[in-house]
Enzyme design. Sequence first.
Site, PDB file in Angstrom:
ATOM      1  N   LYS A 154     -58.436 -75.714  45.911  1.00 54.10           N
ATOM      2  CA  LYS A 154     -57.137 -75.979  46.538  1.00 54.10           C
ATOM      3  C   LYS A 154     -56.210 -76.772  45.631  1.00 54.10           C
ATOM      4  O   LYS A 154     -55.040 -76.450  45.492  1.00 54.10           O
ATOM      5  CB  LYS A 154     -57.321 -76.799  47.835  1.00 54.10           C
ATOM      6  CG  LYS A 154     -57.669 -75.998  49.048  1.00 54.10           C
ATOM      7  CD  LYS A 154     -57.724 -76.921  50.251  1.00 54.10           C
ATOM      8  CE  LYS A 154     -58.534 -78.110  49.929  1.00 54.10           C
ATOM      9  NZ  LYS A 154     -59.569 -78.580  50.769  1.00 54.10           N
TER      10      LYS A 154
ATOM     11  N   ARG B  11     -56.648 -81.735  59.117  1.00 52.81           N
ATOM     12  CA  ARG B  11     -58.092 -81.684  58.906  1.00 52.81           C
ATOM     13  C   ARG B  11     -58.832 -81.719  60.227  1.00 52.81           C
ATOM     14  O   ARG B  11     -60.059 -81.603  60.244  1.00 52.81           O
ATOM     15  CB  ARG B  11     -58.492 -82.906  58.088  1.00 52.81           C
ATOM     16  CG  ARG B  11     -59.137 -82.614  56.762  1.00 52.81           C
ATOM     17  CD  ARG B  11     -59.508 -83.955  56.166  1.00 52.81           C
ATOM     18  NE  ARG B  11     -60.247 -83.863  54.947  1.00 52.81           N
ATOM     19  CZ  ARG B  11     -59.732 -83.721  53.741  1.00 52.81           C
ATOM     20  NH1 ARG B  11     -58.445 -83.596  53.578  1.00 52.81           N
ATOM     21  NH2 ARG B  11     -60.515 -83.697  52.697  1.00 52.81           N
TER      22      ARG B  11
ATOM     23  N   ARG C 112     -66.880 -81.818  38.728  1.00 52.87           N
ATOM     24  CA  ARG C 112     -65.432 -82.073  38.787  1.00 52.87           C
ATOM     25  C   ARG C 112     -65.076 -83.439  38.209  1.00 52.87           C
ATOM     26  O   ARG C 112     -65.706 -84.438  38.521  1.00 52.87           O
ATOM     27  CB  ARG C 112     -64.955 -81.996  40.234  1.00 52.87           C
ATOM     28  CG  ARG C 112     -63.511 -82.429  40.409  1.00 52.87           C
ATOM     29  CD  ARG C 112     -62.936 -81.936  41.684  1.00 52.87           C
ATOM     30  NE  ARG C 112     -63.310 -82.769  42.823  1.00 52.87           N
ATOM     31  CZ  ARG C 112     -62.856 -82.546  44.062  1.00 52.87           C
ATOM     32  NH1 ARG C 112     -62.070 -81.519  44.297  1.00 52.87           N
ATOM     33  NH2 ARG C 112     -63.214 -83.322  45.044  1.00 52.87           N
TER      34      ARG C 112
ATOM     35  N   ARG D 286     -64.473 -88.818  40.607  1.00 51.56           N
ATOM     36  CA  ARG D 286     -64.019 -89.511  41.807  1.00 51.56           C
ATOM     37  C   ARG D 286     -65.166 -90.290  42.447  1.00 51.56           C
ATOM     38  O   ARG D 286     -66.300 -89.836  42.437  1.00 51.56           O
ATOM     39  CB  ARG D 286     -63.464 -88.497  42.817  1.00 51.56           C
ATOM     40  CG  ARG D 286     -61.999 -88.199  42.607  1.00 51.56           C
ATOM     41  CD  ARG D 286     -61.537 -87.028  43.408  1.00 51.56           C
ATOM     42  NE  ARG D 286     -61.978 -87.019  44.796  1.00 51.56           N
ATOM     43  CZ  ARG D 286     -61.549 -86.142  45.697  1.00 51.56           C
ATOM     44  NH1 ARG D 286     -60.656 -85.227  45.363  1.00 51.56           N
ATOM     45  NH2 ARG D 286     -61.996 -86.173  46.920  1.00 51.56           N
TER      46      ARG D 286
ATOM     47  N   ARG E  48     -68.971 -84.815  53.374  1.00 53.33           N
ATOM     48  CA  ARG E  48     -67.648 -84.205  53.509  1.00 53.33           C
ATOM     49  C   ARG E  48     -67.752 -82.737  53.904  1.00 53.33           C
ATOM     50  O   ARG E  48     -66.964 -82.242  54.694  1.00 53.33           O
ATOM     51  CB  ARG E  48     -66.859 -84.352  52.211  1.00 53.33           C
ATOM     52  CG  ARG E  48     -66.009 -85.628  52.205  1.00 53.33           C
ATOM     53  CD  ARG E  48     -65.919 -86.215  50.819  1.00 53.33           C
ATOM     54  NE  ARG E  48     -65.225 -85.383  49.879  1.00 53.33           N
ATOM     55  CZ  ARG E  48     -65.548 -85.275  48.586  1.00 53.33           C
ATOM     56  NH1 ARG E  48     -66.582 -85.928  48.116  1.00 53.33           N
ATOM     57  NH2 ARG E  48     -64.838 -84.522  47.805  1.00 53.33           N
TER      58      ARG E  48
HETATM   59  P1  ADP Z   1     -61.665 -83.523  49.479  1.00 52.63           P
HETATM   60  O1  ADP Z   1     -60.991 -82.322  50.058  1.00 52.63           O
HETATM   61  O2  ADP Z   1     -62.480 -83.222  48.271  1.00 52.63           O
HETATM   62  O3  ADP Z   1     -62.411 -84.353  50.499  1.00 52.63           O
HETATM   63  P2  ADP Z   1     -59.114 -84.949  49.379  1.00 52.63           P
HETATM   64  O4  ADP Z   1     -58.517 -85.476  48.126  1.00 52.63           O
HETATM   65  O5  ADP Z   1     -58.386 -83.924  50.133  1.00 52.63           O
HETATM   66  O6  ADP Z   1     -60.545 -84.464  48.898  1.00 52.63           O
HETATM   67  O7  ADP Z   1     -59.426 -86.167  50.381  1.00 52.63           O
HETATM   68  C1  ADP Z   1     -60.186 -87.284  49.994  1.00 52.63           C
HETATM   69  C2  ADP Z   1     -60.528 -88.157  51.213  1.00 52.63           C
HETATM   70  O8  ADP Z   1     -59.303 -88.660  51.802  1.00 52.63           O
HETATM   71  C3  ADP Z   1     -61.229 -87.438  52.355  1.00 52.63           C
HETATM   72  O9  ADP Z   1     -62.611 -87.341  52.161  1.00 52.63           O
HETATM   73  C4  ADP Z   1     -60.848 -88.344  53.541  1.00 52.63           C
HETATM   74  O10 ADP Z   1     -61.623 -89.510  53.569  1.00 52.63           O
HETATM   75  C5  ADP Z   1     -59.430 -88.754  53.222  1.00 52.63           C
HETATM   76  N1  ADP Z   1     -58.422 -87.828  53.840  1.00 52.63           N
HETATM   77  C6  ADP Z   1     -57.564 -87.002  53.176  1.00 52.63           C
HETATM   78  N2  ADP Z   1     -56.809 -86.290  54.040  1.00 52.63           N
HETATM   79  C7  ADP Z   1     -57.201 -86.668  55.285  1.00 52.63           C
HETATM   80  C8  ADP Z   1     -56.817 -86.285  56.605  1.00 52.63           C
HETATM   81  N3  ADP Z   1     -55.866 -85.345  56.822  1.00 52.63           N
HETATM   82  N4  ADP Z   1     -57.444 -86.880  57.652  1.00 52.63           N
HETATM   83  C9  ADP Z   1     -58.382 -87.810  57.457  1.00 52.63           C
HETATM   84  N5  ADP Z   1     -58.808 -88.215  56.245  1.00 52.63           N
HETATM   85  C10 ADP Z   1     -58.226 -87.659  55.160  1.00 52.63           C
END
Ligand code: ADP
Length: 221
Positions: A17, A93, A130, A162, A173
């Site tokens: 993504k 999400r 990654r 990360r 996750r």
């Molecule tokens: P990934 O998709 O690999 O988990 P992201 O960079 O999208 O990575 O998100 C990292 C973290 O940020 C998530 O694991 C979560 O803890 C938090 N996060 C991001 N977007 C949301 C959301 N819409 N609702 C709740 N937590 C979020």
Amino acid sequence: MIPGARLILLGRQGAGKGTQCVRLSRHFVVPHISTGDMLRAAVREGTELGVMAKRVMDEGGLVGDEIMVGLVRERLSQPDAVGRGYILDGFPRTVPQAMALDDISADRPIDVVIDLDVPRDMVLSRLSARRVCRDCGTNYVATGAETLPWICEVCGGDVMQRDDDTPEAITHRLDLYEEQTEPLIEYYRLQGRLAVIDGVAPPNEVFKRLTLAVESGRRAG
Ligand code: ADP
Ligand code: ZN
């Protein structure tokens, strides 16, 4: 002039993504709005939100819906997003977040919701390799042969793993994705706004599939 776009990208962690959103953002000239990047910026700035988010993120959990909806509502009200649109990456999400977004975007509805589909076993290996630039978010793949410190080609920032790309946090996750985010696929399918794109292909091919899905989503209105 290229018309803008209002897009949501769904897909497992590691489905690609981030990479595709950057390209889509250049193609349609709209901001790439990644809630993960927004939270990581808050962590670096050490704000109250950042301190709280870091705890949740390091465990691979989810930040509360109310906080996330507030952040996104504020971001989508900025002139760039109002004027041309946006690509939402990492939001919604959960079903409550999707319902809130329906409300926020009622006047200017989403063109298409894309599910970038890559099977779970395939994303696991992608995620452990990654590496990410901590300043601009560019993704890299570690081969073990790079010289350290690893410097970002795009901005000169530090390329790192990360904190939440540990095996435990990744598993957590992916479980949460199945429980909380996969129901959104059905949610948008019922609304007739879903396009499922096979993400198992070279990046250029995936990008072509995505732009085609956006064009046909727009035509369908
Ligand atoms: P990934 O998709 O690999 O988990 P992201 O960079 O999208 O990575 O998100 C990292 C973290 O940020 C998530 O694991 C979560 O803890 C938090 N996060 C991001 N977007 C949301 C959301 N819409 N609702 C709740 N937590 C979020
Ligand atoms: Zn960089």
